[in-house]
Write a protein that holds these residues in place. Structure first.
Motif, PDB file in Angstrom:
ATOM      1  N   ASP A   1       0.693  -1.516  -0.031  1.00 60.59           N
ATOM      2  CA  ASP A   1      -0.116  -0.590  -0.033  1.00 60.59           C
ATOM      3  C   ASP A   1       0.769   1.242   0.067  1.00 60.59           C
ATOM      4  O   ASP A   1       0.549   2.040   0.256  1.00 60.59           O
ATOM      5  CB  ASP A   1      -0.856  -0.067   1.360  1.00 60.59           C
ATOM      6  CG  ASP A   1      -0.374  -0.158   2.140  1.00 60.59           C
ATOM      7  OD1 ASP A   1       1.134  -0.797   2.188  1.00 60.59           O
ATOM      8  OD2 ASP A   1      -0.491   0.208   3.578  1.00 60.59           O
TER       9      ASP A   1
ATOM     10  N   LYS B   1     -11.519  -5.444   6.222  1.00 59.92           N
ATOM     11  CA  LYS B   1     -12.645  -4.345   6.295  1.00 59.92           C
ATOM     12  C   LYS B   1     -12.140  -4.022   4.936  1.00 59.92           C
ATOM     13  O   LYS B   1     -10.421  -3.912   4.740  1.00 59.92           O
ATOM     14  CB  LYS B   1     -12.684  -3.525   7.233  1.00 59.92           C
ATOM     15  CG  LYS B   1     -10.815  -3.435   7.829  1.00 59.92           C
ATOM     16  CD  LYS B   1     -11.624  -2.137   8.995  1.00 59.92           C
ATOM     17  CE  LYS B   1     -10.148  -1.861   9.690  1.00 59.92           C
ATOM     18  NZ  LYS B   1     -10.418  -0.906  10.456  1.00 59.92           N
ATOM     19  N   THR B   2     -12.048  -2.724   4.442  1.00 62.11           N
ATOM     20  CA  THR B   2     -11.801  -1.694   3.602  1.00 62.11           C
ATOM     21  C   THR B   2     -10.930  -0.143   4.246  1.00 62.11           C
ATOM     22  O   THR B   2     -12.308  -0.040   4.967  1.00 62.11           O
ATOM     23  CB  THR B   2     -12.341  -1.507   2.207  1.00 62.11           C
ATOM     24  OG1 THR B   2     -13.620  -1.323   2.163  1.00 62.11           O
ATOM     25  CG2 THR B   2     -12.123  -2.713   1.620  1.00 62.11           C
TER      26      THR B   2
ATOM     27  N   ASP C   1     -11.311   2.357   3.671  1.00 62.55           N
ATOM     28  CA  ASP C   1     -12.196   3.371   2.991  1.00 62.55           C
ATOM     29  C   ASP C   1     -13.880   2.933   2.616  1.00 62.55           C
ATOM     30  O   ASP C   1     -14.773   4.229   2.525  1.00 62.55           O
ATOM     31  CB  ASP C   1     -11.922   4.328   1.088  1.00 62.55           C
ATOM     32  CG  ASP C   1     -11.514   2.576   0.518  1.00 62.55           C
ATOM     33  OD1 ASP C   1     -12.063   1.613   1.018  1.00 62.55           O
ATOM     34  OD2 ASP C   1     -10.923   2.723  -0.797  1.00 62.55           O
TER      35      ASP C   1
ATOM     36  N   ASN D   1     -15.000   1.490   1.271  1.00 63.01           N
ATOM     37  CA  ASN D   1     -15.823   1.086  -0.478  1.00 63.01           C
ATOM     38  C   ASN D   1     -15.629  -1.124  -0.467  1.00 63.01           C
ATOM     39  O   ASN D   1     -14.693  -1.671   0.408  1.00 63.01           O
ATOM     40  CB  ASN D   1     -15.337   1.610  -2.089  1.00 63.01           C
ATOM     41  CG  ASN D   1     -15.532   3.248  -1.355  1.00 63.01           C
ATOM     42  OD1 ASN D   1     -16.270   3.045  -1.014  1.00 63.01           O
ATOM     43  ND2 ASN D   1     -14.250   3.831  -2.159  1.00 63.01           N
TER      44      ASN D   1
ATOM     45  N   PRO E   1     -13.493  -4.029  -1.919  1.00 64.86           N
ATOM     46  CA  PRO E   1     -12.356  -4.328  -2.307  1.00 64.86           C
ATOM     47  C   PRO E   1     -11.902  -4.079  -3.222  1.00 64.86           C
ATOM     48  O   PRO E   1     -12.516  -5.089  -4.211  1.00 64.86           O
ATOM     49  CB  PRO E   1     -12.113  -5.647  -1.294  1.00 64.86           C
ATOM     50  CG  PRO E   1     -13.176  -6.542  -0.668  1.00 64.86           C
ATOM     51  CD  PRO E   1     -14.282  -5.223  -1.176  1.00 64.86           C
TER      52      PRO E   1
ATOM     53  N   ASN F   1      -7.013  -1.834  -1.092  1.00 60.86           N
ATOM     54  CA  ASN F   1      -7.954  -1.015   0.202  1.00 60.86           C
ATOM     55  C   ASN F   1      -8.195  -1.790   1.036  1.00 60.86           C
ATOM     56  O   ASN F   1      -8.481  -1.960   2.348  1.00 60.86           O
ATOM     57  CB  ASN F   1      -8.490   0.357  -0.570  1.00 60.86           C
ATOM     58  CG  ASN F   1      -9.658  -1.351  -0.934  1.00 60.86           C
ATOM     59  OD1 ASN F   1      -9.494  -2.579  -1.529  1.00 60.86           O
ATOM     60  ND2 ASN F   1     -11.171  -0.714  -0.938  1.00 60.86           N
ATOM     61  N   LEU F   2      -7.559  -3.759   1.118  1.00 59.76           N
ATOM     62  CA  LEU F   2      -8.123  -4.534   2.128  1.00 59.76           C
ATOM     63  C   LEU F   2      -7.160  -4.792   3.073  1.00 59.76           C
ATOM     64  O   LEU F   2      -5.897  -4.878   2.981  1.00 59.76           O
ATOM     65  CB  LEU F   2      -8.232  -5.464   0.784  1.00 59.76           C
ATOM     66  CG  LEU F   2      -8.726  -7.195   2.189  1.00 59.76           C
ATOM     67  CD1 LEU F   2     -10.072  -6.956   2.316  1.00 59.76           C
ATOM     68  CD2 LEU F   2      -8.655  -8.424   1.145  1.00 59.76           C
TER      69      LEU F   2
ATOM     70  N   PRO G   1      -2.444  -3.890   5.832  1.00 57.95           N
ATOM     71  CA  PRO G   1      -2.671  -4.392   4.463  1.00 57.95           C
ATOM     72  C   PRO G   1      -2.527  -5.990   4.274  1.00 57.95           C
ATOM     73  O   PRO G   1      -1.851  -6.776   4.739  1.00 57.95           O
ATOM     74  CB  PRO G   1      -1.855  -3.307   3.876  1.00 57.95           C
ATOM     75  CG  PRO G   1      -0.679  -3.795   4.442  1.00 57.95           C
ATOM     76  CD  PRO G   1      -1.160  -3.462   5.525  1.00 57.95           C
TER      77      PRO G   1
END
Length: 512
Positions: A375, A435-436, A438, A440, A442, A490-491, A498
Motif C-alpha cells: 500500500d 475491512k477496507t 475507505d 468501499n 475491495p 484497500n483491503l 494491508p
C-alpha cells in the motif's frame, strides 16, 4: 662501520621492533567501544588482537572471563547471557595493557542493511524526523561505506549514543524501544544501488554457478580491480562516480562491511534490498559498457538465492535462530530493463510483483518475516518518502517474533481459494476484522478461467473471506491480488495492516 650506516641500521631496528610491539598491543574490534549496546539473553562474544599467548580477561556486569591469545594474535571470549539494562556500566579488558569502555548498556541489537531505501536519510522523511525529539535509549553504529578484496577482520565505525541516520532503521528502533522499553542498538550497514551479490560471501559461488562466473570474471578484470584500488587508496577520497562504481561490484561490500560484524551478538537483521535485482525477470543478462552493473540474478531466482544467503549468514553468526526481517518492495510503476514502460496496475505486466513473490520465499525458512508495503510507494519514484509505516511494521514483526508479544504483526495472508456457484471464495489468515480502509468494496483482485484472460473481479467481504466474481467468467479458477507494479489496494484487517499480494496460478512469463 661509519656513522651513517649505523644510524640507518638503528633506525631500521627501531622501526621493525616498534611495529612488532605495536602489532602486539591489546586491541579490540572497533565494534567494542564506548556507548555500545550488547545483546541481552544470549552469549556475547568479545574479541580482538594481542600478543600471542598473552592472557586476556574481560570484566562486565559481575562477570569475569579469560582466555589465552592464539598464535595468530587473535582472541575471543564469551560473556554469559545478560539481562537488559539502561544503566550505563563499564567493561574492562585486561592484557598487557588495560582498556576501559564506558557507557555500555544491554538491550536488543539489530543490523539494518540493504541499498538506497535503507540508506535513505531520516532528514528526508518529516514524519520520522519529528520523532527524534522524543526518542530515547537508541544507539547506533554507522558502518563506513567501503570495500575490500578480502574478508576483513575489523570494521570502520564506532558506537554513538544517538539514533541511526537511516529513516527505516530509526523508525524501526523508535517503535521497538517504545514497546520493549529497553535500549535498542542499530548497526547500520547499507549502500545505495548495491545488489544482493554485493553482500554475498565468496564461498556462495560453490552453490551458485552464476555467482562463480561473476566472481571469476571479476578476479580476471584487471582494469576494474585497479580502478577500485586507486579509489580506496586515494588520499583525497573517491568521487561520486567512483562511489557508484564500487558499490555495484560483487562480494566486496560483504568483505568490508558485513564479514567483520560477525559474530557480534544481535537479535537479527533487517534487509531492505532488491531493487537492483529487478531489472530482469530471470537469469543473469549479458552486459556491456552501458549496463555492466546489471549483471546480477533476476527476480525469478532472487528468492532462492536469498534463502541460501540467510542460511549462510546464520552460519557466520553461529546462530540458527538469527531473525531476518525482509522489507517487501513497495509500489513502483516501472518494468524491467527490456520493457520499462508498463501499465502499473496490470496483473500480467513484468513488474516488481514478481520480485515480491520471490521475497516471500524466505517465509519457508524459520525465524523470518516479510513486512508488507504493497500500500506504500510511488509510481514514479524509486525512493518513496513514506518510510514511517515501514518502521512501525518492522517493529511489530520484531515484537511478535523476537519478543513473543501478543500483537498482530501482519495483514491478511492468502490461505486458500474455493470455487462456489460461479464465484471464488478467498480465505485468509490474520483476517480478523477484515475491512477496507475507505469503506468501499475491495479492489486489486483479478480473476480468470482456464484461458488465463484476466478480468477485474467484483469483490465483496463476507465475514473473514472475500467473494469474487465477474459477469463474463462462468467458471473462475485463478486469482491474482495486488499482483502489479503499483496496484490499487484497500483491503486490511482490524489492525489496519494491508493484505499481502498473491496469485493462485502457476503460470510464469515466457519472456519479458
Amino acid at each position: 662501520m661509519t656513522k651513517q650506516p649505523f644510524i640507518l641500521t638503528l633506525y631500521i631496528f627501531l622501526f621493525f621492533n616498534t611495529a612488532i610491539t605495536y602489532s602486539q598491543e591489546l586491541k579490540l574490534s572497533n565494534l567494542f567501544c564506548d556507548n555500545m549496546v550488547l545483546q541481552r539473553g544470549t552469549e556475547v562474544p568479545v574479541w580482538g588482537i594481542a600478543a600471542p599467548k598473552d592472557r586476556i580477561t574481560v570484566r562486565f556486569a559481575g562477570q569475569k572471563v579469560s582466555t589465552k591469545v592464539g598464535k595468530d594474535g587473535k582472541w575471543m571470549v564469551a560473556l554469559a547471557p545478560l539481562e537488559a539494562s539502561k544503566t550505563p556500566r563499564e567493561m574492562t579488558i585486561i592484557g598487557n595493557t588495560e582498556i576501559v569502555l564506558s557507557n555500555v548498556v544491554v538491550g536488543e541489537v539489530w543490523i539494518c542493511s540493504g541499498q538506497s531505501n535503507m540508506q535513505f536519510s531520516v532528514n528526508n522523511v518529516p514524519e520520522t524526523k519529528a520523532l527524534l525529539a522524543s526518542s530515547e535509549n537508541i544507539r547506533s553504529f554507522e558502518v563506513k561505506r567501503t570495500v575490500s578484496f578480502k574478508e576483513e577482520d575489523n570494521v570502520f565505525g564506532k558506537w554513538q549514543d544517538a539514533p541511526p541516520s537511516s529513516a527505516v532503521a530509526f523508525g524501526f528502533a523508535y517503535f521497538l524501544e517504545k514497546s520493549a522499553n529497553i535500549p535498542i542498538g542499530i548497526i547500520h550497514a547499507s549502500w545505495g544501488s548495491s545488489s544482493l551479490e554485493a553482500w554475498m560471501p565468496r564461498d556462495m559461488a560453490k552453490e551458485f554457478p552464476y555467482f562463480r562466473n561473476i566472481m571469476d570474471d571479476f578476479d580476471a578484470d584487471t582494469l576494474t580491480r585497479n580502478r577500485i584500488k586507486s579509489a580506496i587508496n586515494s588520499l583525497e577520497g573517491w568521487s561520486n562516480q567512483e562511489d557508484i562504481f564500487m558499490r555495484r561490484q560483487p562480494n566486496i561490500l560483504y568483505n568490508a562491511m558485513m564479514k567483520p560484524l560477525a559474530p557480534y551478538a544481535c537479535r537479527g537483521l533487517v534487509w531492505y534490498q532488491g531493487e537492483r535485482n529487478t531489472r530482469y525477470y530471470a537469469g543473469v543478462p549479458e552486459v556491456n559498457g552501458d549496463n555492466w552493473f546489471h549483471r546480477v540474478i533476476g527476480m525469478k531466482e532472487y528468492g532462492d538465492v536469498l534463502q541460501s544467503w540467510i542460511r549462510r549468514y546464520r552460519k557466520e553468526w553461529n546462530n540458527d535462530k538469527m531473525h531476518f526481517s525482509v522489507v517487501m518492495l513497495p509500489g513502483y510503476g516501472k518494468g524491467t530493463n527490456n520493457n520499462p514502460d508498463i501499465d502499473p496496475t496490470s496483473p500480467t505486466a513484468m513488474s516488481w510483483a514478481w520480485m515480491r513473490e520471490s521475497q516471500m520465499k524466505v517465509l519457508d525458512l524459520p525465524y523470518t518475516s516479510v513486512v508488507n508495503t504493497i500500500d506504500l510507494g510511488d509510481e514514479k519514484n524509486v525512493h518513496p518518502v513514506d518510510k514511517l509505516p515501514i518502521g512501525i511494521r518492522l517493529a511489530l514483526a520484531a515484537e511478535k517474533y523476537t519478543l513473543d508479544k501478543d500483537v498482530v504483526a501482519e495483514g491478511p495472508i492468502f490461505r486458500e481459494v474455493e470455487p462456489l456457484n460461479h464465484t471464488l471464495i478467498v480465505y485468509f489468515k490474520n483476517a480478523q476484522g477484515l475491512k477496507t480502509v475507505d469503506g468501499n468494496a475491495p479492489v486489486g483482485f483479478w480473476i480468470s478461467d482456464g484461458s488465463m484472460q484476466w478480468q477485474k473481479a467484483k469483490a465483496k467481504i463476507v465475514g473473514e473471506t472475500v467473494v469474487l466474481s465477474h459477469g463474463d467468467i462462468k467458471d473462475p479458477k485463478f486469482v491474482r491480488y495486488a499482483f502489479a507494479g503499483k496496484p490499487d489496494v484497500n483491503l486490511v484487517n482490524s489492525a489496519d495492516l494491508p493484505a499481502y499480494p498473491f496469485r493462485t496460478d502457476n503460470v510464469i512469463p515466457i519472456d519479458e
